[in-house]
Design an enzyme around this catalytic site. Structure first.
Site, PDB file in Angstrom:
ATOM      1  N   HIS A  13       0.871  -1.187   0.000  1.00  0.00           N
ATOM      2  CA  HIS A  13       0.000   0.000   0.000  1.00  0.00           C
ATOM      3  C   HIS A  13       0.904   1.232   0.000  1.00  0.00           C
ATOM      4  O   HIS A  13       1.461   1.597   1.029  1.00  0.00           O
ATOM      5  CB  HIS A  13      -0.898   0.000   1.252  1.00  0.00           C
ATOM      6  CG  HIS A  13      -1.871   1.130   1.288  1.00  0.00           C
ATOM      7  ND1 HIS A  13      -3.205   0.939   1.561  1.00  0.00           N
ATOM      8  CD2 HIS A  13      -1.727   2.468   1.091  1.00  0.00           C
ATOM      9  CE1 HIS A  13      -3.826   2.105   1.538  1.00  0.00           C
ATOM     10  NE2 HIS A  13      -2.949   3.055   1.259  1.00  0.00           N
ATOM     11  N   HIS A  15       1.580   5.340  -1.606  1.00  0.00           N
ATOM     12  CA  HIS A  15       1.211   6.530  -2.383  1.00  0.00           C
ATOM     13  C   HIS A  15       2.473   7.147  -2.978  1.00  0.00           C
ATOM     14  O   HIS A  15       3.348   7.594  -2.242  1.00  0.00           O
ATOM     15  CB  HIS A  15       0.525   7.568  -1.484  1.00  0.00           C
ATOM     16  CG  HIS A  15      -0.770   7.078  -0.921  1.00  0.00           C
ATOM     17  ND1 HIS A  15      -1.967   7.208  -1.579  1.00  0.00           N
ATOM     18  CD2 HIS A  15      -1.042   6.412   0.226  1.00  0.00           C
ATOM     19  CE1 HIS A  15      -2.932   6.657  -0.855  1.00  0.00           C
ATOM     20  NE2 HIS A  15      -2.401   6.163   0.249  1.00  0.00           N
ATOM     21  N   LEU A  16       2.535   7.144  -4.298  1.00  0.00           N
ATOM     22  CA  LEU A  16       3.702   7.753  -4.970  1.00  0.00           C
ATOM     23  C   LEU A  16       3.381   9.139  -5.511  1.00  0.00           C
ATOM     24  O   LEU A  16       4.292   9.877  -5.877  1.00  0.00           O
ATOM     25  CB  LEU A  16       4.168   6.880  -6.136  1.00  0.00           C
ATOM     26  CG  LEU A  16       4.975   5.629  -5.812  1.00  0.00           C
ATOM     27  CD1 LEU A  16       5.351   4.918  -7.112  1.00  0.00           C
ATOM     28  CD2 LEU A  16       6.233   5.965  -5.015  1.00  0.00           C
ATOM     29  N   ARG A  17       2.065   9.467  -5.608  1.00  0.00           N
ATOM     30  CA  ARG A  17       1.656  10.736  -6.229  1.00  0.00           C
ATOM     31  C   ARG A  17       2.158  10.802  -7.681  1.00  0.00           C
ATOM     32  O   ARG A  17       2.314   9.797  -8.337  1.00  0.00           O
ATOM     33  CB  ARG A  17       2.150  11.952  -5.421  1.00  0.00           C
ATOM     34  CG  ARG A  17       2.005  11.837  -3.913  1.00  0.00           C
ATOM     35  CD  ARG A  17       0.580  11.737  -3.437  1.00  0.00           C
ATOM     36  NE  ARG A  17       0.526  11.885  -1.982  1.00  0.00           N
ATOM     37  CZ  ARG A  17      -0.458  11.410  -1.230  1.00  0.00           C
ATOM     38  NH1 ARG A  17      -1.459  10.735  -1.773  1.00  0.00           N
ATOM     39  NH2 ARG A  17      -0.452  11.607   0.066  1.00  0.00           N
ATOM     40  N   ASN A  41      -5.206   7.249  -5.945  1.00  0.00           N
ATOM     41  CA  ASN A  41      -5.943   8.484  -5.588  1.00  0.00           C
ATOM     42  C   ASN A  41      -5.197   9.743  -6.025  1.00  0.00           C
ATOM     43  O   ASN A  41      -4.882  10.613  -5.224  1.00  0.00           O
ATOM     44  CB  ASN A  41      -6.286   8.525  -4.096  1.00  0.00           C
ATOM     45  CG  ASN A  41      -5.057   8.522  -3.190  1.00  0.00           C
ATOM     46  OD1 ASN A  41      -3.989   8.032  -3.562  1.00  0.00           O
ATOM     47  ND2 ASN A  41      -5.200   9.067  -1.995  1.00  0.00           N
ATOM     48  N   LYS A  99      -9.102  -0.472  -5.854  1.00  0.00           N
ATOM     49  CA  LYS A  99      -9.174   0.211  -4.565  1.00  0.00           C
ATOM     50  C   LYS A  99     -10.550   0.829  -4.360  1.00  0.00           C
ATOM     51  O   LYS A  99     -11.044   1.556  -5.219  1.00  0.00           O
ATOM     52  CB  LYS A  99      -8.097   1.313  -4.515  1.00  0.00           C
ATOM     53  CG  LYS A  99      -8.073   2.113  -3.222  1.00  0.00           C
ATOM     54  CD  LYS A  99      -7.580   1.302  -2.033  1.00  0.00           C
ATOM     55  CE  LYS A  99      -7.807   2.028  -0.720  1.00  0.00           C
ATOM     56  NZ  LYS A  99      -6.632   2.663  -0.183  1.00  0.00           N
ATOM     57  N   HIS A 136     -10.519   0.906   1.773  1.00  0.00           N
ATOM     58  CA  HIS A 136     -10.335   1.896   2.841  1.00  0.00           C
ATOM     59  C   HIS A 136     -11.555   1.756   3.742  1.00  0.00           C
ATOM     60  O   HIS A 136     -12.644   2.195   3.392  1.00  0.00           O
ATOM     61  CB  HIS A 136     -10.227   3.322   2.280  1.00  0.00           C
ATOM     62  CG  HIS A 136      -9.962   4.331   3.349  1.00  0.00           C
ATOM     63  ND1 HIS A 136      -8.757   4.963   3.508  1.00  0.00           N
ATOM     64  CD2 HIS A 136     -10.745   4.764   4.381  1.00  0.00           C
ATOM     65  CE1 HIS A 136      -8.806   5.754   4.577  1.00  0.00           C
ATOM     66  NE2 HIS A 136     -10.014   5.656   5.107  1.00  0.00           N
ATOM     67  N   HIS A 174      -4.674  -0.807   5.912  1.00  0.00           N
ATOM     68  CA  HIS A 174      -4.259  -0.038   7.103  1.00  0.00           C
ATOM     69  C   HIS A 174      -5.204  -0.189   8.289  1.00  0.00           C
ATOM     70  O   HIS A 174      -5.808   0.771   8.735  1.00  0.00           O
ATOM     71  CB  HIS A 174      -4.048   1.439   6.776  1.00  0.00           C
ATOM     72  CG  HIS A 174      -5.088   2.064   5.874  1.00  0.00           C
ATOM     73  ND1 HIS A 174      -6.437   1.984   6.099  1.00  0.00           N
ATOM     74  CD2 HIS A 174      -4.945   2.776   4.738  1.00  0.00           C
ATOM     75  CE1 HIS A 174      -7.069   2.639   5.143  1.00  0.00           C
ATOM     76  NE2 HIS A 174      -6.184   3.118   4.301  1.00  0.00           N
ATOM     77  N   LEU A 219      -5.121   8.861   8.145  1.00  0.00           N
ATOM     78  CA  LEU A 219      -6.416   8.184   8.155  1.00  0.00           C
ATOM     79  C   LEU A 219      -6.247   6.730   7.734  1.00  0.00           C
ATOM     80  O   LEU A 219      -5.517   6.472   6.774  1.00  0.00           O
ATOM     81  CB  LEU A 219      -7.395   8.886   7.205  1.00  0.00           C
ATOM     82  CG  LEU A 219      -7.867  10.248   7.712  1.00  0.00           C
ATOM     83  CD1 LEU A 219      -8.643  10.974   6.626  1.00  0.00           C
ATOM     84  CD2 LEU A 219      -8.738  10.089   8.964  1.00  0.00           C
ATOM     85  N   ASP A 247       1.289   2.499   3.574  1.00  0.00           N
ATOM     86  CA  ASP A 247       0.471   3.706   3.399  1.00  0.00           C
ATOM     87  C   ASP A 247       1.353   4.953   3.500  1.00  0.00           C
ATOM     88  O   ASP A 247       0.891   6.001   3.954  1.00  0.00           O
ATOM     89  CB  ASP A 247      -0.685   3.763   4.407  1.00  0.00           C
ATOM     90  CG  ASP A 247      -1.772   4.742   3.984  1.00  0.00           C
ATOM     91  OD1 ASP A 247      -1.756   5.189   2.817  1.00  0.00           O
ATOM     92  OD2 ASP A 247      -2.620   5.076   4.824  1.00  0.00           O
ATOM     93  N   HIS A 251       2.951  14.312   1.876  1.00  0.00           N
ATOM     94  CA  HIS A 251       2.344  15.627   1.641  1.00  0.00           C
ATOM     95  C   HIS A 251       3.426  16.655   1.931  1.00  0.00           C
ATOM     96  O   HIS A 251       4.245  16.443   2.848  1.00  0.00           O
ATOM     97  CB  HIS A 251       1.177  15.875   2.603  1.00  0.00           C
ATOM     98  CG  HIS A 251      -0.023  15.020   2.352  1.00  0.00           C
ATOM     99  ND1 HIS A 251      -0.959  15.303   1.383  1.00  0.00           N
ATOM    100  CD2 HIS A 251      -0.445  13.885   2.949  1.00  0.00           C
ATOM    101  CE1 HIS A 251      -1.911  14.369   1.395  1.00  0.00           C
ATOM    102  NE2 HIS A 251      -1.616  13.493   2.335  1.00  0.00           N
ATOM    103  N   ALA A 263      -3.999  14.433   5.721  1.00  0.00           N
ATOM    104  CA  ALA A 263      -3.744  13.175   6.437  1.00  0.00           C
ATOM    105  C   ALA A 263      -2.646  12.401   5.730  1.00  0.00           C
ATOM    106  O   ALA A 263      -2.683  12.234   4.512  1.00  0.00           O
ATOM    107  CB  ALA A 263      -5.020  12.341   6.461  1.00  0.00           C
TER     108      ALA A 263
HETATM  109  O1  DOR Z   1      -3.402   9.147   5.876  1.00  0.00           O
HETATM  110  C1  DOR Z   1      -3.776   8.876   4.750  1.00  0.00           C
HETATM  111  N1  DOR Z   1      -3.236   9.466   3.663  1.00  0.00           N
HETATM  112  N2  DOR Z   1      -4.761   7.996   4.604  1.00  0.00           N
HETATM  113  C2  DOR Z   1      -5.316   7.765   3.425  1.00  0.00           C
HETATM  114  O2  DOR Z   1      -6.217   6.969   3.365  1.00  0.00           O
HETATM  115  C3  DOR Z   1      -4.882   8.490   2.223  1.00  0.00           C
HETATM  116  C4  DOR Z   1      -3.522   8.987   2.358  1.00  0.00           C
HETATM  117  C5  DOR Z   1      -3.181  10.015   1.315  1.00  0.00           C
HETATM  118  O3  DOR Z   1      -3.414   9.760   0.139  1.00  0.00           O
HETATM  119  O4  DOR Z   1      -2.641  11.059   1.666  1.00  0.00           O
HETATM  120 ZN    ZN Z   2      -3.431   5.006   1.600  1.00  0.00          ZN
END
Ligand code: DOR
Ligand code: ZN
Length: 345
Positions: A13, A15-17, A41, A99, A136, A174, A219, A247, A251, A263
């Site tokens: 899990h 997130h690479l953006r 996302n 997802k 999620h 998560h 989250l 996860d 940011h 989050a």
């Molecule tokens: O803390 C989180 N950040 N929980 C998520 O479900 C999404 C993630 C994000 O994409 O920043």
């Molecule tokens: Zn996530």
């Protein structure tokens, strides 16, 4: 024990953006991990096979030199997702999972699902072809307390879906509660859970006691200490249903440190050191291999990586407090404890 070697881990899990952020965070994952399940996302989200192909190509183009890493792609489920597109994406090997974000549950989830009856045909197709659904697991009902949203999701949403769609393979992403751990344990071989690095370390006091600490806000939000303990017990138990999904969610600091901050905890950089510390404290170092390297491929039906990583214990290791991106710093998760294990090869 002062040295352990395990099959190169995977992150189920991540997130690479995209763009500058992706270029900055990708090396932090490729350094230690062989594969990662890439969350869809983005803005706009990765909804179609064509978008997933283009996103995978952008990731591959941003790979650091010499990296040996495979991004495993996901599609973002919407009420408009077409079963045929999804089936083709799965059968071509493009995607590894789908997802599910309840609409409004978290970062960039506005296009997620509000009415679960509308995705039933797609879920039936997934059950038929054995394509896992990564969930999620939080309700978005504003009347439900944020600390209860995971437990309520199991009762109101997840359990009814799993009863209705026999054979649907589900990963509760998560997990943060004892309730989720218990539910997964009772769920049989079609149900598994990922556990993040940060949820093994922090409880809700770390976010809120003695001052508010935005870098620990994610989250699902971290819960009470008894829930963190349930997660540590599950992760270190050797049970195949629990595996690592960091996860890691970068940011910019400027987006975290504000009146309404984002989050996410960014843990890609120091995850293996932290996990070794947590597992050692439980007397379970020999089970790190299952959690980080074996149970995930087992659930997804993929081979365990042949490559190896070695960690060595010594003087405390330090990691950068933040990594730089073209747009500003991203703070690295601070586990608030000395880390003695470093990846040496
Ligand atoms: O803390 C989180 N950040 N929980 C998520 O479900 C999404 C993630 C994000 O994409 O920043
Ligand atoms: Zn996530």
């Amino acid at each position: 024990m002062t040295r352990i070697t395990l099959p190169r881990p995977d992150d189920w899990h991540l997130h690479l953006r995209d763009g500058a952020m992706m270029r900055a965070v990708l090396p932090e994952t490729t350094r230690d991990f062989a594969r990662a399940l890439i969350m869809p996302n983005l803005v706009p989200p990765v909804v179609t096979a064509a978008q997933a192909t283009a996103y995978r190509d952008r990731i591959l183009a941003a790979m650091p030199e010499g990296a040996d890493f495979q991004p495993l792609m996901t599609l973002y489920l919407t009420e408009e997702t077409e079963a045929a597109d999804l089936r083709a994406a799965a059968e071509s090997g493009l995607i590894t999972a789908v997802k599910l974000y309840p609409a409004g549950a978290t970062t960039n989830s506005a296009s997620g699902v509000s009415d679960f009856t509308r995705v039933k045909p797609v879920l039936e197709t997934m059950a038929e072809i054995g394509l896992p659904l990564c969930v999620h697991g939080e309700v978005t009902d504003p009347t439900v307390d944020i600390f209860d949203r995971e437990a309520v999701f199991i009762d109101r949403v997840l359990d009814p879906i799993r009863r209705e769609i026999a054979g649907l393979r589900v990963v509760m992403e998560h997990v943060t509660t004892r309730d989720a751990v218990d539910y997964v344990r009772a769920g049989g071989s079609d149900l598994a859970a990922t556990i993040t690095t940060h949820h093994l370390v922090i409880n809700r006091n770390h976010i809120l006691a003695g001052g508010i600490r935005p870098h620990y806000y994610c989250l699902p939000v971290a819960k009470r200490e008894e829930h963190r303990r349930a997660l540590v017990t599950a992760a270190t138990s050797g049970e195949a249903a629990f595996f690592l999904g960091t996860d890691s969610a970068p940011h910019l600091d400027s987006a975290k440190l504000m009146p309404c901050g984002c989050a996410g905890c960014f843990t890609a950089t120091n995850t293996l050191s932290i996990l070794a510390e947590v597992f050692e404290a439980e007397g379970a170092l020999e089970r790190l291999e299952g959690f980080a390297s074996r149970h995930g491929p087992g659930f997804y039906g993929l081979p365990v990586n042949e490559d190896r990583v070695t960690l060595e214990k010594g003087e405390p290791v330090s990691y950068p407090a933040a990594i730089a991106t073209e747009d500003g710093p991203v703070t690295v998760f601070d586990p608030m404890m000395p880390l003695h294990w470093r990846v040496v090869a």
